[in-house]
Design an enzyme around this catalytic site. Sequence first.
Site, PDB file in Angstrom:
ATOM      1  N   GLY A   1      47.024  47.487  -1.002  1.00  0.00           N
ATOM      2  CA  GLY A   1      45.741  48.171  -0.771  1.00  0.00           C
ATOM      3  C   GLY A   1      45.109  47.675   0.515  1.00  0.00           C
TER       4      GLY A   1
ATOM      5  N   ARG B   1      44.451  41.267  15.044  1.00  0.00           N
ATOM      6  CA  ARG B   1      44.044  40.876  16.406  1.00  0.00           C
ATOM      7  C   ARG B   1      44.135  39.348  16.573  1.00  0.00           C
ATOM      8  NH1 ARG B   1      38.861  39.598  18.247  1.00  0.00           N
ATOM      9  NH2 ARG B   1      38.428  40.026  20.443  1.00  0.00           N
TER      10      ARG B   1
ATOM     11  N   ARG C   1      52.901  50.873  -0.285  1.00  0.00           N
ATOM     12  CA  ARG C   1      53.457  50.189  -1.450  1.00  0.00           C
ATOM     13  C   ARG C   1      54.943  50.518  -1.451  1.00  0.00           C
ATOM     14  NH1 ARG C   1      48.036  50.935  -3.469  1.00  0.00           N
ATOM     15  NH2 ARG C   1      47.278  48.833  -3.908  1.00  0.00           N
ATOM     16  N   CYS C   2      55.784  49.506  -1.589  1.00  0.00           N
ATOM     17  CA  CYS C   2      57.232  49.691  -1.429  1.00  0.00           C
ATOM     18  C   CYS C   2      57.941  49.075  -2.626  1.00  0.00           C
ATOM     19  CB  CYS C   2      57.648  49.022  -0.117  1.00  0.00           C
ATOM     20  SG  CYS C   2      59.415  48.942   0.142  1.00  0.00           S
TER      21      CYS C   2
ATOM     22  N   GLY D   1      47.376  41.607  -0.677  1.00  0.00           N
ATOM     23  CA  GLY D   1      46.922  41.042  -1.945  1.00  0.00           C
ATOM     24  C   GLY D   1      48.033  40.302  -2.664  1.00  0.00           C
ATOM     25  N   ASP D   2      47.778  40.079  -3.939  1.00  0.00           N
ATOM     26  CA  ASP D   2      48.675  39.324  -4.806  1.00  0.00           C
ATOM     27  C   ASP D   2      50.135  39.795  -4.747  1.00  0.00           C
ATOM     28  OD1 ASP D   2      48.549  37.267  -6.582  1.00  0.00           O
ATOM     29  OD2 ASP D   2      48.532  38.594  -8.338  1.00  0.00           O
TER      30      ASP D   2
ATOM     31  N   THR E   1      42.371  41.492   0.597  1.00  0.00           N
ATOM     32  CA  THR E   1      42.040  42.341  -0.553  1.00  0.00           C
ATOM     33  C   THR E   1      40.536  42.325  -0.771  1.00  0.00           C
ATOM     34  OG1 THR E   1      42.152  42.538  -2.973  1.00  0.00           O
ATOM     35  CG2 THR E   1      42.628  40.389  -2.089  1.00  0.00           C
TER      36      THR E   1
ATOM     37  N   ASP F   1      39.188  42.504  -3.602  1.00  0.00           N
ATOM     38  CA  ASP F   1      38.884  42.018  -4.957  1.00  0.00           C
ATOM     39  C   ASP F   1      38.513  40.537  -5.041  1.00  0.00           C
ATOM     40  OD1 ASP F   1      39.269  44.460  -6.224  1.00  0.00           O
ATOM     41  OD2 ASP F   1      41.442  44.191  -6.242  1.00  0.00           O
TER      42      ASP F   1
ATOM     43  N   ASP G   1      40.349  38.126  -5.690  1.00  0.00           N
ATOM     44  CA  ASP G   1      40.967  37.536  -6.889  1.00  0.00           C
ATOM     45  C   ASP G   1      42.221  36.725  -6.555  1.00  0.00           C
ATOM     46  OD1 ASP G   1      42.470  39.672  -6.076  1.00  0.00           O
ATOM     47  OD2 ASP G   1      42.764  40.532  -8.053  1.00  0.00           O
TER      48      ASP G   1
ATOM     49  N   ARG H   1      40.003  45.671 -11.297  1.00  0.00           N
ATOM     50  CA  ARG H   1      40.785  45.972 -12.510  1.00  0.00           C
ATOM     51  C   ARG H   1      40.869  44.761 -13.415  1.00  0.00           C
ATOM     52  NH1 ARG H   1      45.060  49.212  -9.761  1.00  0.00           N
ATOM     53  NH2 ARG H   1      44.220  51.300  -9.823  1.00  0.00           N
TER      54      ARG H   1
ATOM     55  N   SER I   1      12.035  52.420 -17.878  1.00  0.00           N
ATOM     56  CA  SER I   1      13.284  52.752 -18.557  1.00  0.00           C
ATOM     57  C   SER I   1      14.404  53.103 -17.585  1.00  0.00           C
ATOM     58  CB  SER I   1      13.058  53.886 -19.552  1.00  0.00           C
ATOM     59  OG  SER I   1      12.364  54.918 -18.914  1.00  0.00           O
TER      60      SER I   1
ATOM     61  N   HIS J   1      36.956  54.654  -3.898  1.00  0.00           N
ATOM     62  CA  HIS J   1      37.590  54.164  -2.674  1.00  0.00           C
ATOM     63  C   HIS J   1      36.647  53.927  -1.513  1.00  0.00           C
ATOM     64  CE1 HIS J   1      41.324  55.004  -4.762  1.00  0.00           C
ATOM     65  NE2 HIS J   1      41.892  54.244  -3.855  1.00  0.00           N
TER      66      HIS J   1
ATOM     67  N   GLN K   1      34.650  51.815  -1.360  1.00  0.00           N
ATOM     68  CA  GLN K   1      34.533  50.345  -1.253  1.00  0.00           C
ATOM     69  C   GLN K   1      35.646  49.740  -0.403  1.00  0.00           C
ATOM     70  OE1 GLN K   1      33.406  48.852  -5.553  1.00  0.00           O
ATOM     71  NE2 GLN K   1      34.283  50.899  -5.607  1.00  0.00           N
ATOM     72  N   ARG K   2      36.735  50.470  -0.221  1.00  0.00           N
ATOM     73  CA  ARG K   2      37.854  49.921   0.558  1.00  0.00           C
ATOM     74  C   ARG K   2      37.734  50.239   2.043  1.00  0.00           C
ATOM     75  NH1 ARG K   2      42.823  50.409  -2.977  1.00  0.00           N
ATOM     76  NH2 ARG K   2      43.810  51.450  -1.243  1.00  0.00           N
TER      77      ARG K   2
HETATM   78  P1  ADP Z   1      48.552  44.153  -3.274  1.00  0.00           P
HETATM   79  O1  ADP Z   1      49.329  43.406  -2.246  1.00  0.00           O
HETATM   80  O2  ADP Z   1      47.312  44.771  -2.721  1.00  0.00           O
HETATM   81  O3  ADP Z   1      48.338  43.321  -4.535  1.00  0.00           O
HETATM   82  P2  ADP Z   1      50.632  45.653  -4.693  1.00  0.00           P
HETATM   83  O4  ADP Z   1      50.559  44.836  -5.925  1.00  0.00           O
HETATM   84  O5  ADP Z   1      50.759  47.131  -4.836  1.00  0.00           O
HETATM   85  O6  ADP Z   1      49.385  45.437  -3.718  1.00  0.00           O
HETATM   86  O7  ADP Z   1      51.871  45.096  -3.854  1.00  0.00           O
HETATM   87  C1  ADP Z   1      52.143  45.599  -2.550  1.00  0.00           C
HETATM   88  C2  ADP Z   1      53.614  45.535  -2.281  1.00  0.00           C
HETATM   89  O8  ADP Z   1      54.062  44.181  -2.348  1.00  0.00           O
HETATM   90  C3  ADP Z   1      54.483  46.269  -3.283  1.00  0.00           C
HETATM   91  O9  ADP Z   1      54.525  47.654  -3.051  1.00  0.00           O
HETATM   92  C4  ADP Z   1      55.819  45.621  -3.010  1.00  0.00           C
HETATM   93  O10 ADP Z   1      56.386  46.092  -1.813  1.00  0.00           O
HETATM   94  C5  ADP Z   1      55.419  44.149  -2.798  1.00  0.00           C
HETATM   95  N1  ADP Z   1      55.521  43.450  -4.071  1.00  0.00           N
HETATM   96  C6  ADP Z   1      54.655  43.461  -5.100  1.00  0.00           C
HETATM   97  N2  ADP Z   1      55.109  42.738  -6.153  1.00  0.00           N
HETATM   98  C7  ADP Z   1      56.333  42.260  -5.762  1.00  0.00           C
HETATM   99  C8  ADP Z   1      57.340  41.477  -6.400  1.00  0.00           C
HETATM  100  N3  ADP Z   1      57.198  41.020  -7.642  1.00  0.00           N
HETATM  101  N4  ADP Z   1      58.460  41.205  -5.693  1.00  0.00           N
HETATM  102  C9  ADP Z   1      58.620  41.650  -4.438  1.00  0.00           C
HETATM  103  N5  ADP Z   1      57.724  42.411  -3.792  1.00  0.00           N
HETATM  104  C10 ADP Z   1      56.592  42.713  -4.431  1.00  0.00           C
END
Ligand code: ADP
Length: 334
Positions: free
Chosen positions: A23, A33, A84-85, A114-115, A138, A140, A142, A184, A228, A264, A266-267
């Site tokens: 995200g 940069r 997202r991959c 993010g995570d 991120t 969030d 978190d 979430r 109220s 969205h 917020q993003r």
């Molecule tokens: P965020 O990074 O914002 O938490 P996602 O959880 O959708 O977003 O993760 C982004 C991308 O990071 C995923 O589409 C994938 O390419 C990679 N990714 C997420 N989890 C894993 C995992 N367990 N192993 C390898 N790559 C991961």
Amino acid sequence: MYEIPSLTADHKPEAIAVLTSGGDSPGMNPAIRGVVRAALHQGIKVFGINKGYSGLIIGDLEEMTSGSVTNIVQRGGTILKSDRCEAFKDSAVRHQAAEVLKEKGIDSLIVIGGDGSLTGAHLLSVENDIRVIGLPGTIDNDIYGTDDTIGFDTAVNTALDAIDKIRDTALSHESLFLVEVMGRNSGFIATHVGIACGAEMIVVPEYEVQVESICFQLANNRIQGKGSSGIIVVAEGQTPGLTYNLANQLKTHNQNAKVCILGHIQRGGSPTGHDRMLASCLGASAVDYLCAGYNDVMIGVRSGTICETPLQQVIEKNKQLDEMLFQRALLLHK
Ligand code: ADP
């Protein structure tokens, strides 16, 4: 203000690449940069990868110059695009990605995300001969190992801006609004927004709240002459439609509430000064840490100091919402 560690550049990489993944969050651009300008300052070649891990796998990358990152500090989103991959969860695909980097003479990668993105970065590093540094990107907030994440402050301010406007209507019509903010799994945005907008109540995933206690609080407000109208800030939680469900439950207690989902917005938007500072300092520091020989760590900020946390810990541990802060929010409702 951040305390920035002074590190010795005795392990300079050959060439580095940077990508944004997952995200998007406001501040990713100043972070890019920071990476590019700090790398060029050290005389290191730097490549930008388009569309996160999807672009990495197919070698969609180009060398960046100082001019590539001119006039981006104020822009929301990410000039490198994000994606997202799913395929990157496969170790064979990660090996292929490492080969793409090595073929171009790149031995180090900076991942802003993010995570999930940081999990991918960690696995890429431990399975292949690629040095990796993660940055917490991120809204969030978190992520374990850092007090603050790139984009959180902007998201809080965007939500506040919207809620201040909603408050005008709530007051004019003496009505109650349930305003859903992002989060979430965590109530960081909801708690900060709730305190800062003077919400009548905050609902977060970390603490269960009974509809009866919300009704009791609202009735109490009326008795105390607070009127109220009101704003209840609700973190979206895991279940889609949670805020509408809450409105329906309130209705069964003769309490009408309008629902407003901020979603969205917020993003997006221009990063706040705070996020620009944080992102710029973290981006440049990521290069410092690479040059000092670090690998498989995230660079964040704790108690105002830029510092590293092993990615393994970042992934395994959960950052908890500060209970004292939440208690403070409850006290301010009354
Ligand atoms: P965020 O990074 O914002 O938490 P996602 O959880 O959708 O977003 O993760 C982004 C991308 O990071 C995923 O589409 C994938 O390419 C990679 N990714 C997420 N989890 C894993 C995992 N367990 N192993 C390898 N790559 C991961």
